[in-house]
Design a protein around this motif. Sequence first.
Motif, mmCIF file in Angstrom:
data_model
loop_
_atom_site.group_PDB
_atom_site.id
_atom_site.type_symbol
_atom_site.label_atom_id
_atom_site.label_comp_id
_atom_site.label_asym_id
_atom_site.label_seq_id
_atom_site.Cartn_x
_atom_site.Cartn_y
_atom_site.Cartn_z
ATOM 1 N N LYS A 1 0.947 -1.136 -0.020
ATOM 2 C CA LYS A 1 0.020 0.018 0.042
ATOM 3 C C LYS A 1 0.904 1.169 -0.001
ATOM 4 C CE LYS A 1 -4.250 -1.661 2.033
ATOM 5 N NZ LYS A 1 -4.942 -1.709 3.300
ATOM 6 N N LEU A 2 0.615 2.234 -0.814
ATOM 7 C CA LEU A 2 1.331 3.504 -0.640
ATOM 8 C C LEU A 2 0.551 4.358 0.391
ATOM 9 C CD1 LEU A 2 0.962 4.280 -4.641
ATOM 10 C CD2 LEU A 2 2.947 3.374 -3.513
ATOM 11 N N LYS A 3 1.650 5.395 0.819
ATOM 12 C CA LYS A 3 1.464 6.186 1.758
ATOM 13 C C LYS A 3 0.319 7.035 1.292
ATOM 14 C CE LYS A 3 5.883 5.983 3.927
ATOM 15 N NZ LYS A 3 6.989 6.788 4.243
ATOM 16 N N ALA A 4 -0.623 7.645 2.093
ATOM 17 C CA ALA A 4 -1.730 8.465 1.780
ATOM 18 C C ALA A 4 -1.205 9.768 1.201
ATOM 19 C CB ALA A 4 -2.593 9.127 2.969
ATOM 20 N N GLU A 5 0.099 10.083 1.603
ATOM 21 C CA GLU A 5 0.546 11.463 0.583
ATOM 22 C C GLU A 5 1.070 11.175 -0.773
ATOM 23 O OE1 GLU A 5 3.808 10.144 3.758
ATOM 24 O OE2 GLU A 5 1.393 10.706 3.824
ATOM 25 N N ASP A 6 1.475 9.971 -1.027
ATOM 26 C CA ASP A 6 1.787 9.504 -2.338
ATOM 27 C C ASP A 6 0.473 9.347 -3.175
ATOM 28 O OD1 ASP A 6 4.309 9.314 -1.728
ATOM 29 O OD2 ASP A 6 4.150 7.032 -0.915
ATOM 30 N N ALA A 7 -0.806 9.178 -2.710
ATOM 31 C CA ALA A 7 -2.081 8.883 -3.339
ATOM 32 C C ALA A 7 -2.939 10.289 -3.329
ATOM 33 C CB ALA A 7 -2.650 7.706 -2.832
ATOM 34 N N ILE A 8 -2.633 11.191 -3.066
ATOM 35 C CA ILE A 8 -3.539 12.579 -2.816
ATOM 36 C C ILE A 8 -3.297 13.341 -4.097
ATOM 37 C CG2 ILE A 8 -3.945 14.726 -1.469
ATOM 38 C CD1 ILE A 8 -3.065 13.427 0.995
ATOM 39 N N SER A 9 -4.609 13.685 -4.646
ATOM 40 C CA SER A 9 -4.504 14.742 -5.671
ATOM 41 C C SER A 9 -4.300 15.941 -4.996
ATOM 42 C CB SER A 9 -5.768 14.718 -6.474
ATOM 43 O OG SER A 9 -6.732 15.215 -5.498
ATOM 44 N N GLU A 10 -3.636 16.884 -5.687
ATOM 45 C CA GLU A 10 -3.187 18.268 -5.263
ATOM 46 C C GLU A 10 -4.295 19.329 -4.766
ATOM 47 O OE1 GLU A 10 0.100 20.066 -7.222
ATOM 48 O OE2 GLU A 10 0.954 18.174 -7.462
ATOM 49 N N PHE A 11 -4.276 19.957 -3.857
ATOM 50 C CA PHE A 11 -5.181 21.107 -3.498
ATOM 51 C C PHE A 11 -4.713 22.249 -4.262
ATOM 52 C CE2 PHE A 11 -5.447 18.758 0.541
ATOM 53 C CZ PHE A 11 -6.678 18.741 0.846
ATOM 54 N N PRO A 12 -5.476 23.114 -4.447
ATOM 55 C CA PRO A 12 -5.127 24.694 -5.138
ATOM 56 C C PRO A 12 -3.794 25.020 -4.300
ATOM 57 C CG PRO A 12 -7.315 24.477 -4.720
ATOM 58 C CD PRO A 12 -6.794 23.365 -3.865
ATOM 59 N N GLU A 13 -3.015 26.052 -5.090
ATOM 60 C CA GLU A 13 -1.910 26.435 -4.657
ATOM 61 C C GLU A 13 -1.972 27.279 -3.534
ATOM 62 O OE1 GLU A 13 0.977 29.689 -6.664
ATOM 63 O OE2 GLU A 13 0.679 27.745 -7.616
ATOM 64 N N ASN A 14 -3.052 27.859 -3.285
ATOM 65 C CA ASN A 14 -3.407 28.922 -2.039
ATOM 66 C C ASN A 14 -3.773 28.372 -0.883
ATOM 67 O OD1 ASN A 14 -5.835 28.549 -3.274
ATOM 68 N ND2 ASN A 14 -6.534 30.254 -2.581
ATOM 69 N N VAL A 15 -4.140 27.090 -1.005
ATOM 70 C CA VAL A 15 -4.653 26.097 0.190
ATOM 71 C C VAL A 15 -3.555 25.394 0.546
ATOM 72 C CG1 VAL A 15 -6.267 24.310 1.110
ATOM 73 C CG2 VAL A 15 -6.810 25.878 -0.745
ATOM 74 N N THR A 16 -2.960 25.994 2.139
ATOM 75 C CA THR A 16 -1.806 25.372 2.537
ATOM 76 C C THR A 16 -1.863 24.637 4.054
ATOM 77 O OG1 THR A 16 -1.162 27.433 3.606
ATOM 78 C CG2 THR A 16 -0.306 26.990 1.320
ATOM 79 N N HIS A 17 -3.131 24.957 4.522
ATOM 80 C CA HIS A 17 -3.696 24.270 5.966
ATOM 81 C C HIS A 17 -5.005 23.627 5.890
ATOM 82 C CE1 HIS A 17 -0.378 27.234 6.769
ATOM 83 N NE2 HIS A 17 0.047 26.419 7.554
ATOM 84 N N ASN A 18 -5.286 22.977 6.984
ATOM 85 C CA ASN A 18 -6.700 22.173 6.852
ATOM 86 C C ASN A 18 -7.796 23.289 6.940
ATOM 87 O OD1 ASN A 18 -5.568 19.727 6.589
ATOM 88 N ND2 ASN A 18 -5.838 19.372 8.792
ATOM 89 N N ALA A 19 -7.464 24.343 7.697
ATOM 90 C CA ALA A 19 -8.407 25.499 8.067
ATOM 91 C C ALA A 19 -7.488 27.043 7.757
ATOM 92 C CB ALA A 19 -9.329 25.395 9.022
ATOM 93 N N GLN A 20 -8.088 27.639 7.064
ATOM 94 C CA GLN A 20 -6.900 28.863 7.046
ATOM 95 C C GLN A 20 -7.987 30.110 6.506
ATOM 96 O OE1 GLN A 20 -4.616 27.516 3.876
ATOM 97 N NE2 GLN A 20 -5.331 28.980 2.583
ATOM 98 N N TYR A 21 -7.558 31.209 6.721
ATOM 99 C CA TYR A 21 -8.310 32.410 6.264
ATOM 100 C C TYR A 21 -8.045 33.078 5.232
ATOM 101 C CZ TYR A 21 -9.527 32.198 11.312
ATOM 102 O OH TYR A 21 -9.827 31.980 12.465
ATOM 103 N N GLY A 22 -8.881 33.489 4.396
ATOM 104 C CA GLY A 22 -8.655 34.064 2.844
ATOM 105 C C GLY A 22 -8.188 35.371 2.804
ATOM 106 N N ALA A 23 -7.858 35.917 1.557
ATOM 107 C CA ALA A 23 -7.125 37.041 1.303
ATOM 108 C C ALA A 23 -8.150 38.335 1.844
ATOM 109 C CB ALA A 23 -6.678 37.160 -0.294
ATOM 110 N N ASN A 24 -9.404 37.940 1.813
ATOM 111 C CA ASN A 24 -10.417 39.141 2.007
ATOM 112 C C ASN A 24 -10.243 39.571 3.561
ATOM 113 O OD1 ASN A 24 -10.939 39.949 -0.475
ATOM 114 N ND2 ASN A 24 -13.123 38.544 -0.473
ATOM 115 N N ILE A 25 -10.351 38.257 4.287
ATOM 116 C CA ILE A 25 -10.305 38.493 5.763
ATOM 117 C C ILE A 25 -8.801 39.145 6.161
ATOM 118 C CG2 ILE A 25 -10.260 37.258 8.056
ATOM 119 C CD1 ILE A 25 -12.441 35.384 6.871
ATOM 120 N N LYS A 26 -7.611 38.777 5.646
ATOM 121 C CA LYS A 26 -6.448 39.178 6.091
ATOM 122 C C LYS A 26 -6.491 40.516 5.548
ATOM 123 C CE LYS A 26 -4.227 34.661 5.260
ATOM 124 N NZ LYS A 26 -3.233 33.874 4.492
ATOM 125 N N GLY A 27 -6.962 41.100 4.365
ATOM 126 C CA GLY A 27 -6.756 42.287 3.941
ATOM 127 C C GLY A 27 -7.704 43.122 4.928
#
Length: 136
Positions: free
Chosen positions: A35-61
Motif C-alpha cells: 500500500k502506498l502512503k496517503a501522501e503518495d495517493a493524494i491529488s493536489e490542493f489549489p496552490e493557495n490552500v496550505t492548511h486544513n483550515a485557513q483565512y482567505g485574502a479578504n479577511i487578511k486584508g
Amino acid sequence: MEIKVEDLLLEIAELKLQLSKALARIEELEKENKKLKAEDAISEFPENVTHNAQYGANIKGLILNLNVYHCLPYKRLTELLIDVFNLKISEGTIYNTLKIAHTKLEKVENFFKEQLAKSEVSHADETGTKVNGFIR
C-alpha cells in the motif's frame, strides 16, 4: 403638473462569511502488494490552500486595513470580527497575519524609502498643534 416623490433607502448588504472547501482525492492504491502512503495517493490542493483550515485574502486584508490604517488594536479588532461576522480570531492569528504581510511587503516598503531618500523634495505635513494655547 405631476410631481413625483421618491424615497431612497441606502442599506449595507448583509455581511457574512463565505466558506469554501478545497477537496483532494485520496485513493488506496496497491503496487506490488504494497500500500502506498496517503501522501503518495493524494491529488493536489489549489496552490493557495496550505492548511486544513485557513483565512482567505479578504479577511487578511480587512485585518491589515483595520489594524494598520485605522489603528484598531488587537482586542478591539477581535471584538469587531465577532460582532460583524461572528468570527472568533485570536490575537495571535492577527499578529501572525500582520507579520506575514510585513515580510511580504518589506521589498515594496524599502523601494519607497529609497525613492524618498533620492527625491529633492519630500512633502511632510508640518501643521502645528496647540499645546497650552500655543501652536507648537
